[in-house]
Design an enzyme around this catalytic site. Structure first.
Site, PDB file in Angstrom:
ATOM      1  N   GLU A 173       0.813  -1.225   0.000  1.00 33.76           N
ATOM      2  CA  GLU A 173       0.000   0.000   0.000  1.00 33.76           C
ATOM      3  C   GLU A 173       0.843   1.272   0.000  1.00 33.76           C
ATOM      4  O   GLU A 173       0.634   2.169   0.834  1.00 33.76           O
ATOM      5  CB  GLU A 173      -0.973  -0.012   1.191  1.00 33.76           C
ATOM      6  CG  GLU A 173      -1.999  -1.116   1.093  1.00 33.76           C
ATOM      7  CD  GLU A 173      -3.109  -1.058   2.134  1.00 33.76           C
ATOM      8  OE1 GLU A 173      -3.015  -0.263   3.086  1.00 33.76           O
ATOM      9  OE2 GLU A 173      -4.081  -1.829   1.990  1.00 33.76           O
ATOM     10  N   GLU A 292      -5.390  -8.377  -0.543  1.00 35.14           N
ATOM     11  CA  GLU A 292      -6.106  -8.130   0.720  1.00 35.14           C
ATOM     12  C   GLU A 292      -7.573  -7.899   0.377  1.00 35.14           C
ATOM     13  O   GLU A 292      -7.878  -6.985  -0.403  1.00 35.14           O
ATOM     14  CB  GLU A 292      -5.568  -6.905   1.460  1.00 35.14           C
ATOM     15  CG  GLU A 292      -4.291  -7.164   2.213  1.00 35.14           C
ATOM     16  CD  GLU A 292      -3.860  -5.972   3.065  1.00 35.14           C
ATOM     17  OE1 GLU A 292      -4.730  -5.293   3.659  1.00 35.14           O
ATOM     18  OE2 GLU A 292      -2.641  -5.715   3.106  1.00 35.14           O
TER      19      GLU A 292
HETATM   20  O1  AHR Z   1      -5.155  -6.155   6.963  1.00 34.72           O
HETATM   21  C1  AHR Z   1      -5.020  -5.038   7.792  1.00 34.72           C
HETATM   22  C2  AHR Z   1      -4.329  -3.853   7.113  1.00 34.72           C
HETATM   23  O2  AHR Z   1      -5.139  -3.346   6.102  1.00 34.72           O
HETATM   24  C3  AHR Z   1      -3.028  -4.148   6.405  1.00 34.72           C
HETATM   25  O3  AHR Z   1      -1.924  -4.104   7.242  1.00 34.72           O
HETATM   26  C4  AHR Z   1      -2.942  -3.034   5.406  1.00 34.72           C
HETATM   27  O4  AHR Z   1      -2.186  -3.382   4.277  1.00 34.72           O
HETATM   28  C5  AHR Z   1      -4.374  -2.705   5.094  1.00 34.72           C
HETATM   29  O5  AHR Z   1      -4.626  -1.351   5.099  1.00 34.72           O
END
Ligand code: AHR
Length: 511
Positions: A173, A292
């Site tokens: 990110e 994610e």
């Molecule tokens: O999964 C939790 C968090 O969400 C992760 O660390 C991050 O990459 C995202 O914003």
């Protein structure tokens, strides 16, 4: 009763089911690692400290690949802190989650755990505070057979054989202002390109994922992907996507339609990647790593802020974002998995975030039991039964209106067919909060269909859609037999209760 007609045809396939879309994620965050997968003093822990009760559930979940060690955590992490004798490892402040990291668990522990779990490792490098040198050194440490300082250090630290990690994330990110070492698209694109090049000089067989946007609402979404891929196109194989969904202000209708956002997000990133391909006259295609995704009820004060740390000090693995998932969440997760599977021609990797305790399908109590959340079930069944080819599904469904996405199909589906075993699987959701759904599936090109198994996740008798599993009620929400699934030559009929997710396995023959 709402109605839906679904048509599939054995000639209309999307592609082979990419098994890596059943991935998960272990971050050094909250209790995912410590008291999640690793708790040396737990009665079910083995000699390595791995909780066997949790491992059993991980096996049952069927995750194929696990991303590690973050997440936001990785952007301030020194991989060297997590190797070597545990007693010499430094305790560090983790700036991402404002906690104290003991480093008792690191790379060797994760690789050993992943071998026990039977999952592939997807390793993320730190492109926040570190760069090209740390990245190539980590690859040498992990993957070089021996005879160099770093590969011999790995041997000295207990692993004679290389870890042979193929899949690597180039940071996390990096478009997000919250990220340690946040960068502009140009800054990140150049750094990722150089890191990728140096990592491949050490091991040319790596598969590399460049960071896409943190979510599709970022102001830079689209431009970010275009700029990053313009720099990295020849160096990387995948671009990442992240998305979390939640019910806002009781608007269940919009929440249940979240997969429409996921569909649109995926299709937008595919279009952007292909535009860069055309403009740069590149031959290969960049695929997508949705590394994610999940339901996540973001709340203010979920994680310690620097101010709170000032009040109570830096804590080790506190309870953070331990969402308790209900029936509605499980139906949404089922539809998100459908979206990923339907796009399996381009989405080749996906990781539900996270695996244990932190927005997770598996929960574990310190010195106590482990159990399955509601969202465990759609994932586990799809990971077990989605095999062979993904089939195109033409859906003509009654619709409902919702504030965010307008007219939306009440019934959502994905389907696979394994020619070798003659088995098909249908993954179905009824988004209707009140009405059951009557579904007719036309099986073109197949005959002699026979239902092998049919299960449904629905609101338990006498309960409501907010019912969850928790420490006190560990098996309240789960799968029960679905009796209303019948197949005949060329046809399948299924009735789904209101607000439900179901899986139907069918044996077919072809002429
Ligand atoms: O999964 C939790 C968090 O969400 C992760 O660390 C991050 O990459 C995202 O914003």
């Amino acid at each position: 009763m709402s109605r839906a007609r679904i048509t599939i045809d054995r000639s209309f396939t999307v592609g082979e089911v990419p098994q890596r879309i059943f991935g998960s994620f272990v971050e050094h965050m909250g209790r995912c690692v410590y008291t999640g997968i690793y708790e040396p003093d737990h009665p079910d822990a083995d000699a390595s400290g791995f909780r066997q009760d949790v491992l059993k559930l991980v096996n049952e979940l069927g995750a194929t690949v696990v991303r590690y060690p973050g997440g936001n955590f990785v952007s301030g992490y020194n991989w060297e802190d997590g190797v070597g004798p545990v007693e010499n490892r430094p305790r560090r402040l983790d700036g991402a989650w404002h906690t104290l990291e003991t480093n008792a668990f690191g790379l060797h522990e994760f690789v050993n755990w992943s071998r026990q779990a039977g999952v592939e490792v997807m390793e993320a490098i730190n492109l926040g505070t570190r760069g090209v040198d740390a990245a190539r050194e980590l690859v040498e440490y992990a993957n070089h057979p021996g005879g160099t300082y770093l590969s011999d250090l790995r041997k000295k630290n207990g692993s004679a054989e290389p870890f042979d990690i193929k899949l690597w994330c180039l940071g996390n990110e990096m478009d997000g202002p919250w990220q340690i070492g946040h960068k502009t698209a140009d800054e990140y694109g150049r750094l990722a390109q150089e890191a990728a090049k140096a990592m491949r000089y050490v091991d040319p067989s790596l598969e590399l994922v460049a960071c896409g946007s943190s979510n599709s609402q970022m102001a830079t979404f689209g431009d970010w992907e275009q700029t990053v891929l313009t720099h990295t196109y020849e160096e990387v194989d995948y671009i990442s996507l992240h998305a979390y969904y939640q019910e806002h202000d009781g608007d269940a209708g919009s929440f249940l339609a979240s997969a429409r956002d996921m569909d649109h997000f995926i299709e937008s990133v595919v279009a952007t990647a292909d535009a860069v391909r055309a403009k740069g006259k590149h031959k290969k295609r960049i695929n997508l790593s949705f590394d994610e995704w999940n339901v996540w009820y973001t709340r203010h004060g979920d994680v310690d802020s620097p101010d709170e740390v000032g009040k109570h000090g830096w804590r080790e693995h506190p309870r953070v974002i331990e969402d308790e998932y209900n029936v509605t969440d499980a139906v949404v997760v089922g539809t998100l998995l459908n979206s990923l599977l339907r796009h399996g021609d381009r989405v080749k990797i996906a990781n539900q975030a996270q695996l244990v305790n932190v927005i997770a399908p598996i929960m574990s109590e310190e010195n106590g039991p482990a159990w399955r959340q509601s969202i465990f079930w759609p994932f586990a069944r799809m990971a077990a039964l989605a095999r062979g080819q993904i089939l195109h599904t033409r859906v003509e469904s009654d619709k409902y209106e919702n504030a965010r996405y307008g007219d939306t199909d009440l019934v959502d589906v994905s389907s696979t067919w394994d020619e070798e075993t003659g088995r098909m699987a249908f993954f179905l959701a009824n988004r209707g909060l009140e009405e059951a759904a009557d579904i007719e599936v036309a099986l073109r090109g197949f005959d002699n269909a026979r239902v092998l198994s049919a299960e449904v996740l629905q609101i338990p008798e006498g309960k409501d859609r907010f019912t969850t599993n928790n420490l006190q009620h560990r098996e309240r929400v789960g799968l029960v037999p679905l009796h209303d699934a019948k197949a005949a030559a060329g046809e399948l009929r299924v009735s789904l209760p209101a607000l439900s997710w179901a899986v139907v396995e069918v044996e077919v023959s072809t002429n």
